[in-house]
Design an enzyme around this catalytic site. Structure first.
Site: not given
Ligand code: NAD
Length: 488
Positions: A170, A185, A261, A295, A392
């Site tokens: 996407r 990443k 997102e 999400c 969530e």
């Molecule tokens: P997360 O925020 O923990 O991690 C997402 C990404 O960010 C991972 O690649 C992680 O390694 C990276 N990350 C974490 N800390 C970071 C930092 N300090 N600096 C840079 N990168 C960092 O989320 P998750 O647990 O992987 O995913 C679940 C979340 O994603 C839920 O809140 C869900 O709602 C959301 N989500 C949103 C959508 C959307 O389109 N709105 C789609 C899918 C998931």
């Protein structure tokens, strides 16, 4: 399909390195981190663990390739995306198995995600050749306006674990279509699907340095210097709101374009005039897609009081009949959660709701290991003050709360900092449109439980994010508008 030999083969075949300047390389420190199968808790394999030094190498590669890539013919970029689309479909069985192994979702859903992921490439291949500009006379006459679009520049793309392939395509799809180079990443819990995609993009003819991939176990250490480098011009992030806020703050220094997102807290509203069969099917889709780890998952289900008992009974029956198990096994519909932390969180949210007066219609207790399984669960009479009303759940738990009036339910649904998607079930067209307009979210499902579609603009308002992915607008997130004023 399935079976030990295939499982071992797909894991053995996937690249385990970093993709930098078109080559698979080891991390500069030689370090690796383990990827686990959440259905067993066992290690699948180890992958290279990128360091800030690797970040600098990838930055040089992305920056070095940007000018030439921006100058490629849009049709050439479209052809690369279509070649990758074809390869994703050719290898769909192996890719789905790999995704199920690292993430847990049942094979049929993993296949669905690969097809969905591929569709972003086809959609953006079609968009690449339709980037438009304009030419017009200034209102006062005389000079002319020439308006054109240019790639925003090297982009950093950060993806979550819950849709390991589609959240990548996407972003990569519109980046390539627009002529942007990128550093991806992937989530540390599920890097394998993205690494498999990296090899596909190489085979599809994407030039060296255009797409670079850096799995890492220390994401912040890697990405912060990239955001502050002045070379990256765009951040596209999918993940939690908490991390999104940190990245937005880091992006402020160099005033980066951002697409965010973030998290959701979807309301799902069933009016008494709805078709209850359709509403139950919709709730199953909105709740159980991806085992609730989405999400877009229905997080708060509001049912008009006169139909809540019937709706609750039917939903509980349907949920309790779903086979739970390893996603690679035939017939399984509900896989494990991603890890023990996720499972403990789901259990604590259920316990909190029950302590507040909720009744368990089915499920509600985690089984013993191995694997991070949680049973499909339906709770009713969930008080709006329960923690799951504002956090969530990210698991297979459907909380039902009764309501009486339209105004009351609209206010309740909007009473959250999130605004990604909401769902409304009613057979009254006027009410459906009225409520859809009144709900504070970027998307609404009207009598349908899934809104995701590569050709539609996906995204949220409020703390659910900024910008849209997919649709006609998805490519705009990777384009700058340039205006040339012309004296005549
Ligand atoms: P997360 O925020 O923990 O991690 C997402 C990404 O960010 C991972 O690649 C992680 O390694 C990276 N990350 C974490 N800390 C970071 C930092 N300090 N600096 C840079 N990168 C960092 O989320 P998750 O647990 O992987 O995913 C679940 C979340 O994603 C839920 O809140 C869900 O709602 C959301 N989500 C949103 C959508 C959307 O389109 N709105 C789609 C899918 C998931």
């Amino acid at each position: 399909m399935g079976g030990e030999p295939n499982e071992a083969r797909v894991v053995a075949e996937v690249p385990k390195g970093l993709l930098v300047a078109g080559q698979w390389v080891d991390a500069s420190g030689g370090e690796t981190f383990d990827v686990l199968d959440p259905s067993t808790g066992e290690v699948l394999c180890a992958v290279a663990d990128a360091t800030p030094e690797d970040g600098r190498r990838a930055l040089d590669a992305a920056a070095g390739a940007q000018k030439e890539f921006a100058a490629t013919a849009p049709r050439a970029r479209a052809d690369m995306l279509m070649a990758a689309f074809d390869l994703l479909h050719e290898r769909i069985d192996d890719l789905a198995l790999l995704m199920t192994l690292e993430m847990g979702k049942p094979l049929a859903e993993a296949k669905g995600e690969i097809a969905y992921a591929a569709e972003f490439f086809r959609h953006f291949a079609e968009e690449a050749v339709r980037i438009e500009g304009g030419y017009q006379t200034a209102p006062a006459g005389g000079s002319r306006f020439l308006i054109t679009k240019q790639p925003v520049g090297p982009a950093l793309l950060i993806t979550p674990w819950n849709f390991p392939m589609a959240m990548g395509t996407r972003k990569i799809g519109p980046a390539i279509a627009a002529g942007c180079t990128s550093i991806i990443k992937p989530a540390e819990l599920t890097p394998l699907s993205m690494l498999a995609l990296g090899e596909i993009l190489r085979e599809a003819g994407v030039p060296d340095g255009v797409v670079n991939m850096l799995p890492t176990s220390r994401p912040g250490e890697l990405t912060e210097p990239l955001l502050r480098s002045g070379v990256i011009r765009k951040l596209s992030f999918t993940g939690s709101t908490a991390v999104g806020r940190v990245l937005l703050a880091q992006s402020a220094e160099k005033v980066l374009r951002t697409s965010m997102e973030l998290g959701g807290n979807a309301g799902f509203v069933v009016f008494e005039d709805a078709d209850i069969d359709e509403a139950v099917a919709g709730a199953m889709a909105a709740k159980m897609r991806n085992t609730g780890e989405a999400c877009t998952a229905a997080n708060r289900i509001f049912v008009q009081r006169s139909v809540i008992d019937e709706f609750g009974d039917r939903l509980a029956k349907a949920m309790s009949e779903l086979p739970v198990g390893r996603g690679v096994e035939e017939g399984v519909r509900v896989g494990p959660l991603i890890d023990e932390t996720a499972r403990e969180k789901v259990q604590s949210l259920v316990d909190d709701a029950v302590a507040g007066g909720a009744r368990v219609l089915t499920g509600g207790t985690a089984p013993d290991g191995p694997g991070y399984f949680y049973p499909p669960t339906v709770l009713t009479d969930v008080p709006v003050s329960a923690r799951m009303g504002s956090e969530e759940i990210f698991g297979p738990v459907a909380p039902l709360t009764p309501f009486d009036t339209e105004d009351e339910v609209v206010a309740a649904v909007n009473d959250t900092e999130y605004g990604l998607v909401n769902y409304v079930f009613t057979n009254d067209l006027r009410r459906g449109l009225r409520v859809a307009e009144a709900l504070e979210s970027g998307m609404v499902g009207l009598n349908q439980g899934v809104v995701s579609n590569p050709a539609a603009p996906f995204g949220g308002v409020k703390a659910s994010g900024l910008g849209r992915e997919g649709g006609r607008t998805g490519i705009e997130e990777f384009l700058e508008t340039k205006y040339v004023g012309i004296a005549m």
